[in-house]
Every structure is written in structure tokens, then in C-alpha cells.
Design an enzyme around this catalytic site. Sequence first.
Site, PDB file in Angstrom:
ATOM      1  CB  CYS A 210     106.518 -23.732  35.821  1.00  0.00           C
ATOM      2  SG  CYS A 210     106.951 -23.129  34.198  1.00  0.00           S
TER       3      CYS A 210
ATOM      4  NE  ARG B 169     101.659 -23.915  39.629  1.00  0.00           N
ATOM      5  CZ  ARG B 169     101.561 -22.800  40.323  1.00  0.00           C
ATOM      6  NH1 ARG B 169     100.676 -22.701  41.282  1.00  0.00           N
ATOM      7  NH2 ARG B 169     102.350 -21.774  40.081  1.00  0.00           N
TER       8      ARG B 169
ATOM      9  CD1 TRP C 266     101.228 -24.129  30.322  1.00  0.00           C
ATOM     10  CD2 TRP C 266     102.061 -22.049  30.333  1.00  0.00           C
ATOM     11  NE1 TRP C 266     100.373 -23.330  29.613  1.00  0.00           N
ATOM     12  CE2 TRP C 266     100.854 -22.050  29.596  1.00  0.00           C
ATOM     13  CE3 TRP C 266     102.755 -20.851  30.459  1.00  0.00           C
ATOM     14  CZ2 TRP C 266     100.336 -20.898  29.006  1.00  0.00           C
ATOM     15  CZ3 TRP C 266     102.246 -19.701  29.882  1.00  0.00           C
ATOM     16  CH2 TRP C 266     101.045 -19.735  29.159  1.00  0.00           C
TER      17      TRP C 266
ATOM     18  CG  ASN D  45     106.596 -20.624  38.110  1.00  0.00           C
ATOM     19  OD1 ASN D  45     106.398 -20.204  36.972  1.00  0.00           O
ATOM     20  ND2 ASN D  45     105.647 -20.715  39.023  1.00  0.00           N
ATOM     21  N   GLY D  46     108.834 -18.675  36.160  1.00  0.00           N
ATOM     22  CA  GLY D  46     108.959 -17.230  35.934  1.00  0.00           C
ATOM     23  C   GLY D  46     109.674 -16.975  34.618  1.00  0.00           C
TER      24      GLY D  46
ATOM     25  CD  GLU E 249      83.353 -16.578  33.786  1.00  0.00           C
ATOM     26  OE1 GLU E 249      84.126 -15.805  33.207  1.00  0.00           O
ATOM     27  OE2 GLU E 249      83.728 -17.620  34.334  1.00  0.00           O
TER      28      GLU E 249
ATOM     29  CE  LYS F  85      85.046 -20.608  33.055  1.00  0.00           C
ATOM     30  NZ  LYS F  85      85.416 -19.616  33.990  1.00  0.00           N
TER      31      LYS F  85
ATOM     32  CD  GLU G   1      88.283 -21.275  30.966  1.00  0.00           C
ATOM     33  OE1 GLU G   1      87.453 -20.799  31.744  1.00  0.00           O
ATOM     34  OE2 GLU G   1      89.496 -21.188  31.159  1.00  0.00           O
TER      35      GLU G   1
ATOM     36  CG  HIS H 100      75.144  -2.056  15.655  1.00  0.00           C
ATOM     37  ND1 HIS H 100      74.618  -1.004  14.940  1.00  0.00           N
ATOM     38  CD2 HIS H 100      74.425  -2.122  16.799  1.00  0.00           C
ATOM     39  CE1 HIS H 100      73.633  -0.437  15.634  1.00  0.00           C
ATOM     40  NE2 HIS H 100      73.485  -1.109  16.772  1.00  0.00           N
TER      41      HIS H 100
ATOM     42  CE  LYS I 114      92.394 -22.343  39.189  1.00  0.00           C
ATOM     43  NZ  LYS I 114      91.085 -21.992  38.637  1.00  0.00           N
TER      44      LYS I 114
HETATM   45  C1  F6R Z   1      89.245 -18.758  33.366  1.00  0.00           C
HETATM   46  C2  F6R Z   1      90.218 -18.389  34.387  1.00  0.00           C
HETATM   47  C3  F6R Z   1      91.142 -17.275  34.111  1.00  0.00           C
HETATM   48  C4  F6R Z   1      91.489 -16.524  35.397  1.00  0.00           C
HETATM   49  C5  F6R Z   1      92.579 -15.480  35.127  1.00  0.00           C
HETATM   50  C6  F6R Z   1      92.898 -14.667  36.366  1.00  0.00           C
HETATM   51  O1  F6R Z   1      88.389 -19.762  33.805  1.00  0.00           O
HETATM   52  O2  F6R Z   1      90.292 -19.008  35.428  1.00  0.00           O
HETATM   53  O3  F6R Z   1      90.631 -16.424  33.138  1.00  0.00           O
HETATM   54  O4  F6R Z   1      90.335 -15.921  35.890  1.00  0.00           O
HETATM   55  O5  F6R Z   1      93.740 -16.129  34.679  1.00  0.00           O
HETATM   56  O6  F6R Z   1      93.353 -15.479  37.396  1.00  0.00           O
HETATM   57  P1  F6R Z   1      93.328 -14.987  38.898  1.00  0.00           P
HETATM   58  O7  F6R Z   1      91.905 -14.820  39.295  1.00  0.00           O
HETATM   59  O8  F6R Z   1      94.025 -16.071  39.668  1.00  0.00           O
HETATM   60  O9  F6R Z   1      94.060 -13.679  38.947  1.00  0.00           O
END
Ligand code: F6R
Length: 609
Positions: free
Chosen positions: A2, A27, A74, A100-101, A482, A486, A489, A505, A604
Amino acid sequence: MCGIVGYIGNRRAVPILLDGLKKLEYRGYDSAGVAVIEKEKLYLNRSVGKLHMLEGRINGNDHQARIGIGHTRWATHGRPSDSNSHPHTDCTGKIAVVHNGIIENFLELKEWLEAEGHVFQSETDTEVLPHLVEHYLKDDLLSAVEKMVARVRGSYATVVLSEDHPDTLVAVRKDNPLIIGVGEGEYFFASDIPAIINYTKKVMVLADGEIAVMTTQGIRVYKDGIPVDKKIDIIDWDTKAAEKGGYPHFMIKEINEQPRALRDTLTGRIAPDYSGVELKEVNLTDDEIKRIQKIAIVACGTAYHAGIVGKYVMEKILRIPVEVDIASEFRYRDPLIDENTLTVIISQSGETADTLAALREAKNRGARVVAITNVVGSSIAREADDVVYTWAGPEIAVASTKAYITQLIGVYILTMYLAKSLDMIPKEDMENILRHLYRLPNQAQEILDNLSGQLNEIAEVFKKWEDAFFVGRGLDYAVALEGSLKLKEISYVHAEAYAAGELKHGTLALIVDNIPVIALSTQPDVFEKTLSNIREIKARGAYVIGVTFEGDTELKKSVDQVIYLPQTLPLLAPVLTVVPLQMLSYYASVHRGCDVDQPRNLAKSVTVE
Ligand code: F6R
């Protein structure tokens, strides 16, 4: 997650609130709303969907209000809908709250409030807040909000607006970010800096448990009823940093900013004679470093993947055992952490709920905590004992790119810092690694300049494929994780990363004709082994895209396409290997017509558990 904005001043509030909410879109959200007070009456506009839907609703109603609150939601409790959108109001419709929370005891509070005669309109946990304020409000809004806070358990950043107090906003936070922008005769509340940077660069960061009261006359902040003298920070971002600057998406802008971000993160950290690194906000003494028996790295998502690189790098150089944990697992698994454990917390936002909880868990067990984070003044930066800042700048796209690459630099320089104290690295090796680190920004630039055409073409394969595999050994495996995250997502392609030796395996059963497999092969000590695994994959008909250093003569014989990277030390390869993988995912997302910057269901900054 949020997003919250609030405004009080002499300008029209609605355009400022909408502009702020737009800046917080990154976000992630599924509905939005604003509440304003105009001519001593509270007006509410809310809508499920994107902000243009909310704007459509407000359009015919051109408010002249000078005070208001706004929110992008959100969904956590209750599906995305108009009635579950914030702001939420009390029974009289005179009190509005954005939050938010998560209010953990909302069911018990809701039952109690209903028994008291309150009528609820939504399925959300948040709605208990305006009803609690209504219950406690006599004359003073501050004291009603204090009483509300005393009843709730959980996490919150919340702003309260009341028709009976048309020139006051009250805000309070616990475990969720909330900043206050200080202008000339005007104030702003927001979840993050981009929402207010167009209006003011003067910012106060509200700390946990602090409650702020704002009128056009000024601002007062209290903690436990006692006034707090808050310091004003000046944000040195250029407003352009939070805008697309001619790129079609934030993600590709941020990918292209990586050479600059790497340079900024390295600047001032490497001694001019390459004899060691300097970390200003890390204050471990040689004695404290010598007592370290174990290193625990804790993070979520992409930051966790940076932690896996950290395990390989630290164990290799420091010869100290390193555990890497996902924060949401670490915090509940009764971890074996004590005062001889160095805990390294990695987080871009510095606000991730699970990572913050893991930090506190480690501190409670006596561990020293070093944070690698991008956001100055974030909760994680403030609560850690020591901080290695990454200077990636604001990262707006949900998919992390420049934050990850600078987290890797954080890991390398912290390792070099510890290695020097422990005398674990010969002078010439230190010099060699630091010299190569220094070259990485230009090499990342070369990749961006030379490979985008090839990667854009390769990504076309994802127009028809819903599955992909990423394989590699050692550090390549860490980067494969990673790369696959990417792709998943932002393009919604189902991608799996495997240690190359593990594929046979079980997972080899999924390799069919033409399925895309991205095979990373930058580590000379396991090059032959990886090559054998690649041949096994190729023999089952896969379309293999290899990634290795320039100068290769072998890999190209066994794959369909090769992506060549400028030469660096194998230890530092992840910083370069990840760049084409990010670009591949970006182009795949564009080819598939996905929402690159705001992928479905994602947020985010994950400030709830
Ligand atoms: C993926 C991504 C998330 C963050 C994760 C941790 O692209 O951005 O997987 O890495 O939510 O977020 P932070 O680094 O802000 O603790």
C-alpha cells in the site's frame, strides 16, 4: 505494498494526492482512494483498479479542498473492491483513515466494536481504526488516535482525517514506513520519497511509536506523550531520478543505470593503492572480527540471491562457515545465532517486514548485525549495528536490478574488509580483486551497449514458450536463481533454476524439444563439468543459450547461441552475468505484452509478513 499520501497546506489537495499516489504506483496496488475536507465536510472517492479509474470518479467533482489523504491498496484482508479500498470511514462518515500494514487483533476489535453498535462496511482489518477513533473521540483528535493505537496489535503506518478537525492531520507508525515532507506553510505525509520530491526536499522520518500532528501552523511529534525534537533531512535526489527519463519503462532505465550505480557504490570504498577497502559506517574492531565463528546472511527474494553469492564469496575468501536464510524462515526456525555470529542483513528498501524481524531476532540473540541496504534512514539501516550502503538510487520498477548488482558490490567489499582484518588474503590477491572490481562499471556498460540486439532477438523465444530452465554451477548457480526469478516475475514464464549437476536427478524429465535453457558457464574450475551437463541437456533437444566470457572456444560448440561477457575474475562474474539475464527478462516481458514495471500480484516493498 500500500501507498499513503497526505497533504495539508494552501494548495488544492486532490491534484497533489493523485500525483503522489502516481509516484507510489511502483509499490503495487489493486485499488485507490482519496478523502478530503472541503467547507468542513468530508468527501470520499474510491475505486478498484488503477488510478485512472479513481481519477474518472473524481473528475466531475472538482474539489477545492486544501487537506486530504490518499491511498493505493495492495489487498491483504478482503479482495480488491470499491468497498475494501481505503480511506475507510467510521459510522458517521466524518472520520477517514488510510493504513499500510496489518492489524493482527482486528477480529477481536471488530466483535467488540460491533457489540458497541458500530456498523462495518468492508472486509478489511483497517476499518477497525476509524471506528476506534470514533469511539474515543471527544474533542482532541490526537488523544483519540493515541487511544486507538493502545488497542491495536500489528504493524501500521496510518493517517487520520476528521471532519470535526478540518485543519489537522494525525499520523502514527509502527513497523511501516512513513515520512513527512516539510514545505513552506504546507506538509506532506507519504510512504516513500518519490511521492513528495516534486514539492519539497525537506523530510522527517517518523520513527516507530511516534505520532505526528500537523496543521498549517506547524507540526508536533510525540513519543509516549512526550514531544520529540525531529531532525530534518535534505533529500539529495534529483527529481528526475524518480522519473522514466525517456525510457519506456523504469526497469530498462534502471538496468541502464547499473554502470553508474556500480561506480557510485564503489566510489570512496577502494583505497587508491588497492590495499584494502574503507567502510565508514562499519565499526567492527579487529578483535570483534577475529571472534566471528559463523556468518548468517538473511534476506528475501532477489536480496536473498545476492546473499547466496555472498556465501560462495565469503566462504572462499574468509574460510568462515556462512549460512544463507530466507528471512521468513530464519525468524521462525529458532536459528543457532549467538554473539560470535556476524549477521548480514540484505535489503534494498530496508523496510521488508520479514527481514526487519530477522534483524531483531539476530540482535536479541546477541549477534552483531551489518546491513547492506539502499535506503538511508530506513528501519533496517537504523536498527543495524553497522551499515554498508548501496548507492543504487531510487529503484522504482518492482523487479530489482540495480539494487541487486550493488548488493553484490556490498558483499564483495564487506568480504574484503573482513579478509584484511583476518589476514586471509595476500596483498597481491587483494589488489587484483579490487582492480577488477573497479573495472566492472565500464564492463557492465559494454554489455548494455553490445548485447541488447542479440538479447531482444533471443527473447522472442518466450512468445511461444511458457517454461524455461536456468542452469549453472557454483556462482553461476547463484546467478541462475536470480535470472529465473526475473523471468518469472515480469514475463510470467515458468522458470526454474538448477545446479547443473542436479538436473539429472529428476528435472531432466522436463527437457523436451526446443525448450529454452539458459546455461551459465563462467567458472573455470567447473567448466568441464558444466559442459557435460549442457551436452546432456542438448542431447534431449533443448534450445540452449550459453553465457560465458569472451575468448571461449568450447561452449559455442555445444549450444545454440552464446552470450559473451567481458573478461573478469571468476569470483566477480555474477556482477556481469546477471546483466544479460535481466535484459532477457525485460525483452521477454515486452514481447509478451506484460506490465513490466508493475507485474501482477507483486509489490515493491513488502512491509507485511
Ligand atoms: C524481485 C524483488 C524482490 C525483493 C524482495 C526483498 O525482483 O525485488 O524479490 O528483492 O522483496 O526486498 P528488499 O530488498 O527491499 O528487502
